[in-house]
Design an enzyme around this catalytic site. Structure first.
Site: not given
Ligand SMILES: Cc1ncc(COP(=O)(O)O)c(C=O)c1O
Ligand SMILES: N[C@@H](CCOP(=O)(O)O)C(=O)O
Length: 466
Positions: A112
């Site tokens: 993120k």
């Molecule tokens: C460590 C981790 N892996 C994978 C994901 C999944 O990613 P996305 O929500 O973009 O599909 C998340 C949360 O978003 C995450 O925090």
């Molecule tokens: N896995 C995410 C959930 C939120 O997803 P986002 O990519 O839409 O912000 C988290 O860790 O908070």
């Protein structure tokens, strides 16, 4: 560049507008009216660029005239200067075919940071051109929260209210949010799941009692700028394998479908991606939707991959809109029916459109643990459980073995040290850059899973739009 809503009736906006708006006013998600496309020669000319320069090149068509090229490059250099690895998102080889793309070298140890470090700077830049304050309301299953808080803590003109599901994030994830002391940071632990938190956030964007008083903004991947920044690392990896002359495949641990949708965007821009594997845990609505067309929610099962304990994947709407004919009113109707029934069938166009690029896979707890063990025993790598869901899918893939398979390593293993230790016997240590996380005092408010309670909490503390 003009952005339109997946539900067809919100006003079209430019890049600055979508960055500050977050969710579209008709409840849809913004995406570009058309995909920009690079020629093979343009992609070839990006080979070897440092990450920040590549980021500015890849994102320039999306930013349009909201920033000059110099401004965009300066923001990228500032954002990626905070990463602990010179390569920002380094590739690590596991065997002759399998690779990891490590996305966790930012300040909060998850992918993120790649987008949110930039988004914090974009907010600052765009708000400095306007009068007024931004009230960010976000939902997190653990990682978005800490990355967003790190990106905006202490910034002028921004308040952040972050909702996490009480007791359903790891200790490290919770502490990374709740030990940040800044007057503009408000952590809320709600009863319920991430889906409940995300639904409250979306409801607030549609609540005129809030939108008339506050500029509500988004840090979740409903905000287009989040996804735009995530497109860059697909380019970064593929270029190292010889793009545009050589294909590559990616396995993506998936929850809210943001990260893997960024891969779809990279493919639309001309990157030679052979396949994107949507790898889920047992909360497998996306796997079911992609294999049978059935997008029906069940109850969310808590797992050792809490960040992916999601059933309602916001960005799936962007894919269905894009591959299903880009019909806003049909999409609005489909989503209305989903909201009412918690279930919908994909159309034939949507299924066929997705099948061209996407495959899917579901890993249960045993398979996730085995992938962690495999990485340790065969390559000496300790990986986090979310990455392991992706690796499990990558190892099971029957794609042509001549095509490099890259699993996105989405979090540092120390964020989920108990699960990693159970699987491998090794307890990963937190890197020094997160400091004395377990010595700091926590502060957060517990609220029931009730929209009115959350709305009142925000309304009492946020700064009016001005
Ligand atoms: C460590 C981790 N892996 C994978 C994901 C999944 O990613 P996305 O929500 O973009 O599909 C998340 C949360 O978003 C995450 O925090
Ligand atoms: N896995 C995410 C959930 C939120 O997803 P986002 O990519 O839409 O912000 C988290 O860790 O908070």
């Amino acid at each position: 560049m003009e952005y339109i809503s997946t539900r067809g009736s919100a006003p079209a906006l430019d890049f600055e507008g979508v960055t500050l708006a977050g969710l579209a006013s008709d409840g849809g998600l913004y995406l570009p009216r058309e995909w920009p496309r690079f020629s093979e020669a343009e992609i070839a000319s990006m080979a070897g660029l440092p990450y920040a320069q590549l980021a500015a090149r890849v994102m320039a068509p999306f930013v349009g005239d909201s920033l000059t090229q110099e401004e965009l490059l300066a923001l990228c250099e500032q954002a990626y200067g905070r990463f602990a690895h010179d390569a920002v998102t380094p590739l690590v080889q596991l065997n002759e075919r399998q690779w990891l793309l490590e996305l966790f070298h930012g300040p909060t140890l998850a992918f993120k940071d790649v987008a949110l470090q930039l988004l914090g700077l974009l907010f600052e830049k765009f708000l400095s051109r306007r009068q007024g304050n931004l009230t960010i309301v976000g939902a997190t299953s653990g990682d978005t929260g800490s990355a967003a808080i790190d990106a905006v803590a202490g910034r002028e003109g921004v308040d952040i209210f972050m909702l996490h599901p009480n007791g359903r994030v790891s200790d490290v994830q919770r502490r990374q949010m709740t030990t940040v002391r800044a007057p503009n940071v408000h952590n809320i632990a709600i009863e319920g799941s991430f889906d409940d938190a995300q639904a409250m956030v979306k409801r607030m964007f549609a609540d005129e009692s809030m939108t008339n008083r506050f500029n509500i903004g988004a840090v979740n991947s409903i905000n287009w700028a989040r996804l735009m920044a995530q497109v860059v690392y697909y380019f970064y990896a593929a270029l190292q394998f010889g793009a545009p002359g050589r294909k590559v495949a990616f396995s993506v641990p998936t929850g809210n479908f943001g990260d893997v949708f960024a891969g779809h965007v990279a493919a639309q821009m001309g990157l030679p991606i052979e396949q994107l594997i949507v790898a889920t845990n047992v909360n497998d609505i996306l796997h079911r939707a992609l294999t049978s067309g059935d997008y029906s929610t069940g109850t969310v099962t808590p797992t050792a991959t809490p960040s992916m304990d999601i059933q309602v994947s916001s960005n799936f709407e962007r894919l269905l809109f894009d591959v299903g004919g880009r019909d806003g009113s049909a999409m609005a109707e489909q989503m209305r029916s989903f909201d009412a029934n918690r279930s919908m069938q994909l159309t034939n166009a949507q299924r066929q459109g997705a099948a061209g690029l996407f495959a899917s896979y579901r890993a249960d707890q045993d398979q996730t643990s085995r992938a962690m063990q495999w990485a340790y025993q065969h390559a000496g790598e300790i990986i986090d459980p979310h990455t392991a869901v992706g690796l499990s899918a990558a190892l099971a893939s029957e794609l042509d073995p001549a095509i490099p398979m890259v699993t996105l390593a989405t979090a540092h293993p120390a964020k989920f040290c108990d699960a990693v230790e159970r699987a491998t016997g090794v307890r990963p240590m937190l890197p020094a850059r997160v400091g004395d996380l377990f010595a700091r005092e926590e502060a957060y408010t517990e609220l029931p899973g009730n929209y009115d309670a959350v709305r009142d909490f925000v309304a009492e503390r946020a700064t009016p739009a001005g």
